[in-house]
Design a protein around this motif. Structure first.
Motif, mmCIF file in Angstrom:
data_model
loop_
_atom_site.group_PDB
_atom_site.id
_atom_site.type_symbol
_atom_site.label_atom_id
_atom_site.label_comp_id
_atom_site.label_asym_id
_atom_site.label_seq_id
_atom_site.Cartn_x
_atom_site.Cartn_y
_atom_site.Cartn_z
ATOM 1 N N LYS A 199 50.214 57.538 29.157
ATOM 2 C CA LYS A 199 49.097 56.826 29.763
ATOM 3 C C LYS A 199 47.995 57.829 30.104
ATOM 4 O O LYS A 199 48.242 58.862 30.734
ATOM 5 C CB LYS A 199 49.572 56.124 31.037
ATOM 6 C CG LYS A 199 48.502 55.308 31.697
ATOM 7 C CD LYS A 199 49.075 54.599 32.913
ATOM 8 C CE LYS A 199 47.998 53.806 33.603
ATOM 9 N NZ LYS A 199 48.525 53.145 34.800
ATOM 10 N N GLY A 200 46.765 57.524 29.678
ATOM 11 C CA GLY A 200 45.615 58.392 29.961
ATOM 12 C C GLY A 200 45.460 59.566 29.020
ATOM 13 O O GLY A 200 44.601 60.415 29.226
ATOM 14 N N SER A 201 46.263 59.636 27.976
ATOM 15 C CA SER A 201 46.154 60.770 27.064
ATOM 16 C C SER A 201 44.935 60.608 26.150
ATOM 17 O O SER A 201 44.422 59.518 25.956
ATOM 18 C CB SER A 201 47.425 60.893 26.212
ATOM 19 O OG SER A 201 47.562 59.768 25.381
ATOM 20 N N TRP A 202 44.458 61.701 25.589
ATOM 21 C CA TRP A 202 43.298 61.687 24.704
ATOM 22 C C TRP A 202 43.676 61.079 23.370
ATOM 23 O O TRP A 202 44.757 61.313 22.861
ATOM 24 C CB TRP A 202 42.778 63.101 24.482
ATOM 25 C CG TRP A 202 42.103 63.656 25.691
ATOM 26 C CD1 TRP A 202 42.676 64.363 26.691
ATOM 27 C CD2 TRP A 202 40.728 63.522 26.018
ATOM 28 N NE1 TRP A 202 41.751 64.689 27.626
ATOM 29 C CE2 TRP A 202 40.534 64.190 27.237
ATOM 30 C CE3 TRP A 202 39.630 62.918 25.417
ATOM 31 C CZ2 TRP A 202 39.294 64.272 27.858
ATOM 32 C CZ3 TRP A 202 38.397 62.998 26.043
ATOM 33 C CH2 TRP A 202 38.235 63.658 27.236
ATOM 34 N N VAL A 203 42.763 60.295 22.820
ATOM 35 C CA VAL A 203 42.977 59.666 21.525
ATOM 36 C C VAL A 203 41.798 60.034 20.630
ATOM 37 O O VAL A 203 40.649 60.077 21.093
ATOM 38 C CB VAL A 203 43.059 58.126 21.670
ATOM 39 C CG1 VAL A 203 43.370 57.482 20.335
ATOM 40 C CG2 VAL A 203 44.093 57.742 22.695
ATOM 41 N N LYS A 204 42.071 60.305 19.365
ATOM 42 C CA LYS A 204 40.987 60.637 18.435
ATOM 43 C C LYS A 204 40.071 59.427 18.300
ATOM 44 O O LYS A 204 40.505 58.310 18.075
ATOM 45 C CB LYS A 204 41.563 61.022 17.076
ATOM 46 C CG LYS A 204 40.512 61.525 16.136
ATOM 47 C CD LYS A 204 41.142 62.153 14.928
ATOM 48 C CE LYS A 204 40.016 62.525 13.989
ATOM 49 N NZ LYS A 204 40.096 63.858 13.527
ATOM 50 N N ARG A 205 38.755 59.667 18.459
ATOM 51 C CA ARG A 205 37.769 58.595 18.454
ATOM 52 C C ARG A 205 37.424 58.176 17.033
ATOM 53 O O ARG A 205 37.348 59.004 16.124
ATOM 54 C CB ARG A 205 36.503 59.092 19.156
ATOM 55 C CG ARG A 205 35.527 57.985 19.505
ATOM 56 C CD ARG A 205 34.356 58.528 20.268
ATOM 57 N NE ARG A 205 33.295 59.048 19.432
ATOM 58 C CZ ARG A 205 32.448 58.303 18.730
ATOM 59 N NH1 ARG A 205 32.540 57.013 18.741
ATOM 60 N NH2 ARG A 205 31.506 58.865 18.003
#
Length: 114
Positions: free
Chosen positions: A92-98
Motif C-alpha cells: 500500500k502506497g508504493s510507487w507505480v510506473k506512470r
C-alpha cells in the motif's frame, strides 16, 4: 590449575572478578577461587577474588538464581497474524510506473508552463 574439558563442545570458562560476599550456591560451582593479591604476588592490593567457572555451571547458576537472559519480542501473541503478500502484489502506497499516455493530475485545468 584448571584442567581441559575432554573436548566438550561449548565448554568455555568464565573468569569473574568479584568482591564481597558470595552465595554458597555460587561457591559450590566455582572451579577456582584465587584472591587478586595471590595472582599479583603482593599483599594489600585488592580485597577482590578471581573465580573461574565452567560454562555449564554459569548456565546452572543463572537458572538457579533466576538471572537468565530476558526474553525479547512479543510474548504470548500470535506471530502468524501478519499480513502476507505475494511477490507480485504491491505494498500500500508504493510507487507505480506512470502511464505516459495519461494526462498529469495537477488539481486544476488549463495549466501552462512558461
Amino acid at each position: 590449575g584448571v584442567e581441559e574439558d575432554g573436548g566438550e563442545e561449548g565448554g568455555g570458562k568464565l573468569v569473574y572478578i568479584i568482591g564481597g560476599e558470595i552465595e554458597p550456591m555460587v561457591l559450590s560451582r566455582v572451579r577456582l577461587d584465587i584472591p587478586i593479591d595471590t595472582l599479583i604476588g603482593r599483599d594489600g592490593v585488592s580485597d577482590k577474588r578471581t573465580l573461574v567457572v565452567d560454562r555449564r555451571d554459569v548456565v546452572a547458576i543463572a537458572a538457579d538464581s533466576g538471572e537468565t537472559k530476558a526474553k525479547r519480542g512479543a510474548t504470548g501473541k500470535n506471530k502468524n497474524n501478519q499480513t502476507k503478500r505475494s511477490s507480485k502484489e504491491k505494498a500500500k502506497g508504493s510507487w507505480v510506473k506512470r502511464d505516459s499516455n495519461l494526462k498529469k493530475e495537477r488539481g486544476y485545468e488549463n495549466f501552462k508552463r512558461y
